[in-house]
Design an enzyme around this catalytic site. Structure first.
Site, short mmCIF file in Angstrom:
data_model
loop_
_atom_site.label_atom_id
_atom_site.label_comp_id
_atom_site.label_asym_id
_atom_site.label_seq_id
_atom_site.Cartn_x
_atom_site.Cartn_y
_atom_site.Cartn_z
N ASP A 130 18.21 -43.35 -4.82
CA ASP A 130 17.80 -44.34 -5.80
C ASP A 130 16.86 -43.75 -6.85
OD1 ASP A 130 19.24 -46.27 -4.45
OD2 ASP A 130 17.58 -46.73 -3.11
N CYS A 171 -5.81 -1.45 7.83
CA CYS A 171 -6.54 -2.16 6.78
C CYS A 171 -7.92 -2.56 7.26
CB CYS A 171 -5.79 -3.43 6.39
SG CYS A 171 -4.03 -3.24 6.35
N ASP A 212 16.57 -52.42 -2.95
CA ASP A 212 17.87 -51.87 -2.60
C ASP A 212 18.23 -52.46 -1.24
OD1 ASP A 212 20.10 -50.12 -2.72
OD2 ASP A 212 19.09 -48.87 -1.24
N CYS A 254 -1.31 -4.11 9.19
CA CYS A 254 -1.55 -3.21 10.30
C CYS A 254 -3.02 -2.90 10.38
CB CYS A 254 -0.74 -1.93 10.18
SG CYS A 254 -1.54 -0.75 9.11
N CYS A 272 0.86 -1.19 0.00
CA CYS A 272 0.00 0.00 0.00
C CYS A 272 0.89 1.24 0.00
CB CYS A 272 -0.87 0.08 1.25
SG CYS A 272 -1.63 -1.45 1.72
#
Lengths: 121, 848
Positions: free
Chosen positions: B732, B117, B530, B114, B21
């Site tokens: 892997d 708004c 694995d 703040c 703003c």
């Protein structure tokens, strides 16, 4: 004579079905204003069902489901790998940054609700 | 107000809340002629403008054009500070109580940095038509809006005002809402069914019991049937109105759906009957038959089918219920002033300190900053033993605090938590379609117009070829075709099964990420595992210490001293063991790590070496005294590390990566399914064979460099096999990607790994067997559904059109078609629902 009329009418009806549901293409598609397109999900249709955007331009489709039937429960963009649960009466945003031109279908799980997102250059 | 501009102009600017703003306002002011400098303070909401010849009004207009409001002020005027409590200064919004609690939507507001708004946002919300009151709470950045406006419009209004907003979902509330809506929808459908059948059944019974369904011109029957026709119209509007609206809307959009079929079908029957009633003379005597009962019965039966479907669907959704239920609703935040507040979990911000008491759920992902406790993570990782967490450890949302009290700092909140990501991933996967469903999709996308065409064609065929009364046959055949066709069964066949299957898999800790993976996993024949971290725990430990001189502890102490500086997993196993044994630490000098050989350093003037046999032998050492011990170590699947001082061999340490307790059982399950299990590892053949023997694997690829794993997978695929690779998702990754299906194992809450089609959250190999079992069952379920739906439609539609008439002289009644159609989609949903009863096998074996 009657025979001819009925047969012609029947054939005309069939031709109409083919044209109306398959061959017709819309002249106007919804475009995003400020990047957000509200889409209502109700009565078996997405409204709007044709949406257009430009490549690379982020677009937010704000789905609002009003139809409580379970058919409308999800919206799926198969080609984009997007599946979103739509709660009734609550907007759900789907943000898309289309990277390739083309037409992307979005549907419910059973393909009864159908819509298209066209990405142009 | 003085229009003679002073050299310096002060403005109070309202609505300017945050960085962006401020930039906007500053830019607007700087663009004005004569402005030399602009000083904007976000804190005070005040602008100081140095200028020459600028009027205050010009500046105010510029600010207003930028979307904010401004008024001139003097430097000495007390700070108007819109930024503090605009909300409470406004009597209309002085307390939350001013918002009626009736129809209320809560929004979470972002970008409001703040309090300035607050007014902007409140005004934006109040300007939305239908809003009675809007109230923003700056402290927790939420807005409560009362009125009839829907959340989408409200979000839009806030966004238009330059902020972000999102409706706050109380998950429990949302679930309750959904249940309430489903329930209401179900009851509405039942009511519609009851009303339609109340009219349809008596009329049909009349016909079946021999009453005349024909209209005699000029007779009383004409008036009676007119009355029945009007009542039926009422039914169509009242109980079937939604089909007609849906059909019309779809038609306007050049689309056709199930509503189209029902509306056109029942509409045709009604219109034909009404035409017979109104102008019977137009029809031959044999064709003056009415079909009002068919319209009413069909509407009734289809509503019944939809109601049953709503019920059955509710059950299919239960599969991920348990995941959703893991979400905490509130969190107890520790404020800076020492107070504790329970807030909804949506309002927890990253960085907040949260206290969790015994028996409570962890609300968001975070890092423990105080306390120590056991945490039950089984719901996310499948790991049955609670894990001890203390300062510095990570905790995950949805896990359960067992006994202690913890304070943790929120690190990931909202949709960033692992749990939220898992839920999102499962939901996404539930919508994914395995390739097998594509055909059904292509068919159902064009299904309805094709059925419309078939109906017209059938009517024409009856007209041209059929016996009298031709008009009746035309109408009945067309209507029956429209009604019996069921796009739903076709469209639901795949997604329903996938939804339940993927949900069940998630419950078992298996995340199936792609539809393709689901389908391929069902036809695998070879599983490549694995070794490190998959079959074994991935954390090497010292299994044996042997010293040539008899002092094992001295060997361990020296080895640990050497390995202190090394980060190799084997080194860590050695130092760990020394620490456990309580051995004192010696410090070494001139430490050197030689890749693929070992480490060396100086201790008390001597050279110390710890490494593999080849290296030490190259250095000219005599190791034969250690041969026997080293041989045993290798036989057990361990790696021998030789220790030497100068040229003297001191001992050998065996380090092995222990096999997971349930690996053998899980591999047995895979074998039982007829799968070939292969192990792949970088270890030397001997160690690899030893591990393979322990867990019952018959084929081993040993001494494979990490970068060559993918080649081995490719070779197996070239043999014509469907290969799955199971490994960790990072090292892997290429092999996982090369396989037909990649399984990333033991990822715990790190579900973001994308290299694999299937992610196993827990470390156990049972997950692989579970995943394959679920995939097989789901695929079988899909096939049953697809077969059923295709068979139903491809038999039902021709029969309805009358292909059996030449042989049996019978035409299917539209009412029977309505019943069949309702049942077909219910059957599909119910069949998919059976998957809910799946229980992964072998689990008891793993966790007694």
């Amino acid at each position: 004579m009657m025979m001819l009329i009925v047969n012609l009418a029947g054939l005309a009806l069939m031709a109409f079905i083919i044209w109306w549901f398959w061959l017709w293409t819309p002249r106007t598609a919804a475009r995003a204003e400020q990047g957000v397109v509200p889409v209502t999900v109700d009565d078996g249709v997405y409204d709007p069902a044709w949406i257009e955007t430009r490549r690379g331009q982020p677009i937010t489709l704000r789905f609002l489901r009003k139809d409580p039937s379970p058919c409308a429960q999800q919206v799926i963009f198969e080609d984009l790998g997007i599946t979103e649960e739509l709660p009734v009466g609550e907007p759900r945003d789907i943000r898309i940054v289309p990277e390739q031109t083309g037409t992307y279908r979005f549907t419910c799980q059973m393909q009864m609700y159908q819509g298209r997102l066209r990405v142009t250059d | 107000m003085n229009s003679d501009a002073p050299e310096t102009l002060h403005l109070d600017i309202e609505g300017m809340s945050c960085g962006h703003c401020r930039a906007t306002v500053e830019q607007a002011l700087r663009a004005l002629p004569g402005v030399t400098e602009v000083d904007l303070s976000l804190d005070s909401g005040r602008a100081e403008i140095r200028h020459q010849g600028l009027s205050a009004q010009q500046a105010i207009t510029a600010v207003e054009n930028a979307g904010y409001s401004a008024r001139q002020t003097t430097e000495t005027e007390p700070d108007a500070s819109a930024c503090h409590d605009t909300g409470s200064a406004d009597p209309a919004s002085s307390g939350t109580s001013s918002v009626p609690s009736g129809d209320e939507i809560q929004l979470s507001i972002s970008g409001a940095t703040c309090a300035g708004c607050v007014r902007t946002i409140e005004n934006a919300l109040r300007n939305v038509p239908g809003v009675d009151e809007a109230q923003m709470n700056f402290a927790d950045r939420t807005a409560r809006v009362a009125g009839s406006a829907d959340a989408a419009t409200l979000v839009q209004a806030v966004e238009d005002a330059g902020y972000g907003a999102e409706p706050i979902h109380d998950p429990e509330q949302a679930d309750a809402d959904k249940e309430r809506q489903d329930e209401a929808h179900y009851h509405r459908l039942l009511r519609d069914m009851a009303v339609s059948l109340a009219v349809g059944v008596p009329v049909m019974a009349w016909g079946l019991l021999g009453g005349s369904m024909a209209v005699e011109p000029g007779g009383t029957s004409q008036w009676v049937w007119l009355a029945v026709g009007v009542v039926t119209l009422g039914i169509l509007v009242f109980a079937g109105g939604h089909f007609f609206t849906g059909a019309w809307k779809a038609f306007r959009g050049h689309n056709a759906n199930m509503d189209t079929l029902i509306a056109v079908g029942t509409g045709t029957a009604w219109l034909y009957s009404m035409a017979v009633v109104l102008v019977p003379e137009l029809f031959p005597a044999s064709a003056r038959h009415v079909y009002f009962e068919a319209s009413a019965m069909i509407i009734g039966l289809i509503n019944l089918g939809l109601a049953l479907e709503v019920r059955a669907r509710g059950k299919t959704g239960q599969a991920i219920r348990r995941l959703l239920d893991l979400r905490a609703k509130t969190a107890r935040i520790l404020r800076a002033d020492g107070t504790e507040t329970d807030v909804p979990v949506e309002q927890v911000h990253s960085g907040d300190a949260i206290r969790v008491r015994p028996g409570e759920k962890i609300a968001v992902d975070g890092e423990v900053i105080e306390g120590s406790s056991l945490i039950d993570e089984s719901m996310l990782t499948g790991e049955p033993m609670p894990v001890r967490k203390q300062s510095g450890d990570e905790v995950a949302a949805g896990t359960l605090n067992d006994s202690g009290t913890l304070v943790y700092k929120a690190t990931r909140v909202g949709k960033d938590t692992a749990l939220a990501q898992i839920i999102a991933l499962v939901k996404k996967a539930q919508g994914a379609k395995p390739p097998i469903g594509r055909l059904a999709d292509r068919v159902s996308a064009v299904f309805v117009p094709i059925i419309l065409l078939i109906a017209v064609a059938a009517a024409l065929a009856w007209y041209n070829l059929g016996p009298d009364p031709r008009t009746v046959h035309m109408m009945v055949a067309a209507t029956t075709v429209l009604i019996i066709a069921c796009p739903c069964a076709l469209g639901l066949a795949t997604p329903m099964s996938v939804m339940v299957g993927v949900g069940k898999a998630a419950e078992a800790g298996v995340l199936i990420r792609q539809g393709e993976a689901l389908q391929t996993a069902a036809r695998l024949d070879t599983i490549v595992l694995d070794k490190t971290g998959t079959i074994t725990q991935g954390r090497p430990a010292v299994t044996r210490v042997f010293s040539a001189g008899g002092d094992d502890n001295e060997v361990l102490r020296l080895a640990a001293a050497l390995e202190q500086g090394s980060e190799h997993p084997l080194a860590q196993a050695v130092t760990e063991r020394a620490r456990e044994a309580g051995l004192s630490r010696a410090s070494v000098a001139n430490f050197q790590a030689l890749n693929g050989k070992g480490v060396q350093a100086e201790l008390d003037g001597d050279d110390l070496y710890l490494g593999n046999r080849r290296w030490l032998e190259e250095l000219g050492m005599e190791l034969s005294a250690l041969d026997q011990a080293a041989g045993q170590i290798a036989e057990d699947g361990g790696t021998p590390l030789f220790l030497a001082r100068g040229q003297e061999a001191l001992g050998v340490i065996g380090v092995a990566d222990p096999v997971k307790a349930d690996s053998a059982a899980a591999i047995r399950r895979l074998h039982e399914r007829g799968l070939d299990v292969v192990m792949i590892t970088g270890d030397i053949q001997g160690s690899a064979d030893a591990i393979a023997r322990q867990v019952g694997i018959d084929r081993v690829f040993a001494e494979v460099l990490p970068e060559n794993k993918a080649d081995n997978i490719r070779r197996l695929r070239d043999e014509g096999r469907f290969v799955a690779m199971v490994g960790d998702g990072i090292n892997d990754a290429p092999a996982l990607a090369e396989a037909d299906v990649g399984f990333a194992i033991g990822t715990g809450t790190d579900v973001a790994i994308e290299s694999a089609g299937i992610t196993l959250m827990r470390g156990s190999l049972h997950g692989v067997a579970d995943a394959i079992e679920i995939a097989t069952l789901t695929l079988r379920n899909i096939k049953q559904n697809l077969f059923g739906a295709f068979a139903y439609n491809s038999l039902g539609v021709p029969v309805a059109a009358g292909v059996l008439y030449p042989f049996t002289g019978m035409l299917l009644s539209p009412v029977i078609a309505g019943a069949a159609m309702s049942l077909s989609s219910v059957t599909v949903v119910t069949n998919a629902g059976r998957l809910r009863f799946f229980r992964p096998g072998g689990r008891q074996e793993a966790h007694p």
